[in-house]
Structures are given as structure tokens and as C-alpha cells.
Design an enzyme around this catalytic site. Structure first.
Site, mmCIF file in Angstrom:
data_model
loop_
_atom_site.group_PDB
_atom_site.id
_atom_site.type_symbol
_atom_site.label_atom_id
_atom_site.label_comp_id
_atom_site.label_asym_id
_atom_site.label_seq_id
_atom_site.Cartn_x
_atom_site.Cartn_y
_atom_site.Cartn_z
ATOM 1 N N SER A 26 0.996 -0.969 0.117
ATOM 2 C CA SER A 26 -0.090 0.168 0.443
ATOM 3 C C SER A 26 0.860 1.121 -0.165
ATOM 4 C CB SER A 26 -1.222 0.309 1.152
ATOM 5 O OG SER A 26 -1.752 1.115 1.553
ATOM 6 N N GLY A 77 1.973 11.130 4.290
ATOM 7 C CA GLY A 77 0.258 11.180 5.361
ATOM 8 C C GLY A 77 -0.549 11.114 4.095
ATOM 9 N N ASN A 105 -6.358 -1.498 1.680
ATOM 10 C CA ASN A 105 -5.919 -0.592 2.966
ATOM 11 C C ASN A 105 -6.585 0.526 3.202
ATOM 12 O OD1 ASN A 105 -3.587 1.484 3.911
ATOM 13 N ND2 ASN A 105 -3.012 -0.487 3.894
ATOM 14 N N CYS A 136 0.704 4.320 10.644
ATOM 15 C CA CYS A 136 0.947 5.376 9.710
ATOM 16 C C CYS A 136 1.672 6.388 10.892
ATOM 17 C CB CYS A 136 0.169 6.088 8.117
ATOM 18 S SG CYS A 136 0.786 7.299 8.084
ATOM 19 N N THR A 199 6.535 1.815 8.559
ATOM 20 C CA THR A 199 7.901 2.446 8.437
ATOM 21 C C THR A 199 8.594 2.066 9.559
ATOM 22 O OG1 THR A 199 6.266 4.055 7.806
ATOM 23 C CG2 THR A 199 7.316 3.190 5.710
ATOM 24 N N GLY A 250 11.359 -3.503 3.003
ATOM 25 C CA GLY A 250 12.787 -3.535 2.338
ATOM 26 C C GLY A 250 12.603 -5.333 1.192
ATOM 27 N N GLY A 271 6.863 -3.195 -0.988
ATOM 28 C CA GLY A 271 7.128 -1.360 -0.908
ATOM 29 C C GLY A 271 7.636 -0.639 -1.730
#
Ligand SMILES: Cc1cc2nc3c(=O)[nH]c(=O)nc-3n(C[C@H](O)[C@H](O)[C@H](O)COP(=O)(O)O)c2cc1C
Length: 308
Positions: A26, A77, A105, A136, A199, A250, A271
């Protein structure tokens, strides 16, 4: 010569059968349109589309990307056109070019928003799995706030569980001391599976201007730099819960996919690597049977969580 047909790459995510475990993550693949110009998306295991929120979002101020050795920091964001437009425009457009079940998602700034998004996605025939982003790092009072505390993560899971009968995957944050606590809380609250990792909170400073590179100061680090951390967390979570895991963080090669599955992932997402090489998912899918042959793996599912 290798007979690719003899290699079984299919995996089962809570009853949704994927031809292979390679899924664009996503936020790095939009709603598929740009990539569809480059290759036939139907080779993909599935697609996890851009994090969708109840209202449209323009995202954070620029600059919101900082390059790093082995990856990048982003602070996008949750920019997206909002639930209504995603359902009326993006999903029909994607449905014309991609025929397999999608991963929806969703994100929210309150439990009510998560529920509304889940209810709407539950009604979409194309959606096979709902992936709830409670991780997030780039928005305030939402996203990661729910994913760093077992009680809040369970609250979101519990509420969304009531809103959908589709397989429900909760996407976990690595920005915690013990990810297994959050994973167990989501399992108890009714999740069907877990996606990890999102992340890692990071920061860069421009030494000439003596100010943060990213307007929002901090952002989420992803790319090869975080791969060993993702493998470690998938391994820990796989040992702590009975749920299937979509492993990510990764991944940029077929070798990485195999390693992530050996750690305990049933499927994987790719990603940041899509931003470096837009053909990467296709390359990985082509390489998988070749690597399986070298490693004497006939059925990919046999290696899930094989590492003790
Ligand atoms: C530019 C960018 C945007 C992202 N947007 C989302 C998002 O909307 N929802 C989400 O759950 N994760 C989002 N992520 C996180 C990725 O889906 C993934 O979990 C993370 O980047 C780790 O995988 P990678 O190292 O392969 O990039 C985003 C990542 C990047 C780089």
C-alpha cells in the site's frame, strides 16, 4: 530446463488463494493504473491499494521524501481521494484491468472512521481482504496512535471485526518495544491475519540549512535498510500467534521473499522497491520458480515459518 509449471507458488491467505505471494505494498502502487501501462497486473498475487480514508486527503506539506542509504523516508501523510471517490472511480477502473481479489488498505482518525471504511469495503466484490493500517507514522491523532498500544489496537480490531465478514488483517507498526504484545491483542480481538511491518520512524537533517529535510520533520523509513528488522519481527510474531502473516519491509528480490516466508510469512508485500524499479514485482515473480528449483522447493507453502 526448468519447468515452471512444476513449481507451486500459490499461497492461502485466510481462504483467499493467491497464485503467488508477491503483492505491491500500500502507498507504493497507487490504485494500479500507472503500473498497468508497464505490465499485465494480473501476474501479481494481489494488490494492496493506497491507504484510503473516509475524507479526501491532500497529505503533508512538501518536501516529504528524503533519500537514505538503502531506502527512503516518506511523510506522504495518507494522501488519497477519499472513500467515496475510491469506490466510485478507482476501484471500477482497477477492476477493468485487474481480475483478482484486492487488498483494501484503510486508515482512520477515529474508530468510527475505520468502521465506515470497513463497511464500505465489505460491500465491494473485488475486495478479498481488508487491511487495517493502525501504523501510519505520518499523521497526528490517528494511524500509528492506534497501533502502538495493545488496548487501542484491540479496540480498532474489535470494532472493524463487527463491520466486515471479509478476512481482516491488521497492519502493525515496528515503532514499538514488543510487537508480539500488539499482535496478540489483535488476535484476541478477532483479526484473521496480520500485515507487518509499516515504516520505521526516522529523520534526516540538511546540514547546510541546519533544518530537517522533511517538512514534517520526521517520516517513515522503508526499503532494504529495514529488511533485517522486518524479518526479525515477522519471526517473532509468527512464533507468538496462530494467524497468517503478510510480511514486508525492504523486500526487493525473490531471495528476500523466500527469506521472509521462512521467517513465518504466508505472503509478502513489496513497497519502496517499486519506486526504484517499477518492474520489480514482475521480476520477482519470474525469478521465484527459478530460485525454488535451486533451493529444491516444490511448493512454496512448505517453507512458511520453517526456521525454528
Ligand atoms: C511512499 C509510501 C507511502 C506509503 N503509504 C502507505 C499507506 O497508505 N498505507 C499503509 O498501510 N502503508 C503505507 N506505506 C508503507 C508500506 O506499505 C510498507 O509497509 C513499508 O514501506 C515497508 O515496506 P518496504 O520497505 O518494502 O517499502 C507507504 C510506504 C511508502 C514508501
Amino acid at each position: 530446463m526448468l519447468n515452471k509449471e512444476l513449481k507451486n507458488t500459490s499461497v492461502n491467505l485466510s481462504g483467499v488463494i493467491l497464485d503467488n505471494p508477491v503483492i505491491p505494498a500500500s502507498g507504493t502502487f497507487g490504485y494500479g493504473q500507472e503500473f498497468a501501462r508497464l505490465y499485465d497486473l494480473n501476474i501479481l498475487g494481489s494488490i494492496s491499494f493506497k491507504g484510503t480514508t473516509l475524507e479526501p486527503r491532500f497529505g503533508n506539506p512538501q518536501p516529504r521524501i528524503a533519500e537514505c542509504p538503502g531506502g527512503l523516508i516518506n511523510s506522504v501523510g495518507l494522501q488519497n481521494p477519499g472513500l467515496e471517490k475510491v469506490i466510485s472511480e478507482e476501484l471500477p477502473a482497477l477492476g477493468r484491468i485487474y481480475k483478482k481479489p484486492l487488498i483494501a488498505n484503510i486508515s482512520g482518525f477515529s474508530i468510527d472512521e475505520y468502521v465506515k471504511c470497513a463497511e464500505a469495503m465489505d460491500r465491494q466484490k473485488q475486495v478479498g481482504i481488508i487491511e487495517v493500517n493502525v501504523s501510519c507514522p505520518n499523521v497526528h491523532n490517528g494511524g500509528m496512535a492506534y497501533g502502538v498500544d495493545p488496548k487501542s489496537a484491540a479496540e480498532v480490531t474489535n470494532a472493524v471485526r463487527k463491520a466486515t465478514k471479509k478476512p481482516l488483517y491488521i497492519k502493525l507498526s515496528p515503532n514499538v518495544t514488543d510487537i508480539t504484545e500488539i499482535a496478540k491483542a489483535c488476535e484476541s480481538a478477532g483479526a484473521d491475519g496480520l500485515s507487518l511491518i509499516n515504516t520505521m520512524l526516522g529523520m534526516r537533517i540538511d546540514i547546510k540549512s541546519r533544518s530537517p529535510v522533511i517538512a514534517n520533520k520526521m517520516g517513515g523509513l522503508s526499503g532494504p535498510a529495514i529488511f533485517p528488522i522486518a524479518v526479525r519481527m515477522v519471526y517473532q510474531v509468527a512464533k507468538a500467534v496462530k494467524l497468517p502473516i503478510i510480511g514486508m519491509g525492504g523486500i526487493s528480490s525473490a531471495k528476500d521473499v523466500i527469506e521472509m516466508m521462512m521467517a513465518g510469512a504466508t505472503a509478502t508485500q513489496v513497497g519502496a522497491a517499486n519506486l526504484v524499479n517499477p518492474m520489480i514485482c514482475r521480476d520477482i515473480i519470474e525469478e521465484l520458480p527459478v530460485l525454488m528449483d535451486k533451493l529444491k522447493i516444490n511448493r512454496l507453502e512448505e517453507i512458511i515459518g520453517i526456521v525454528q
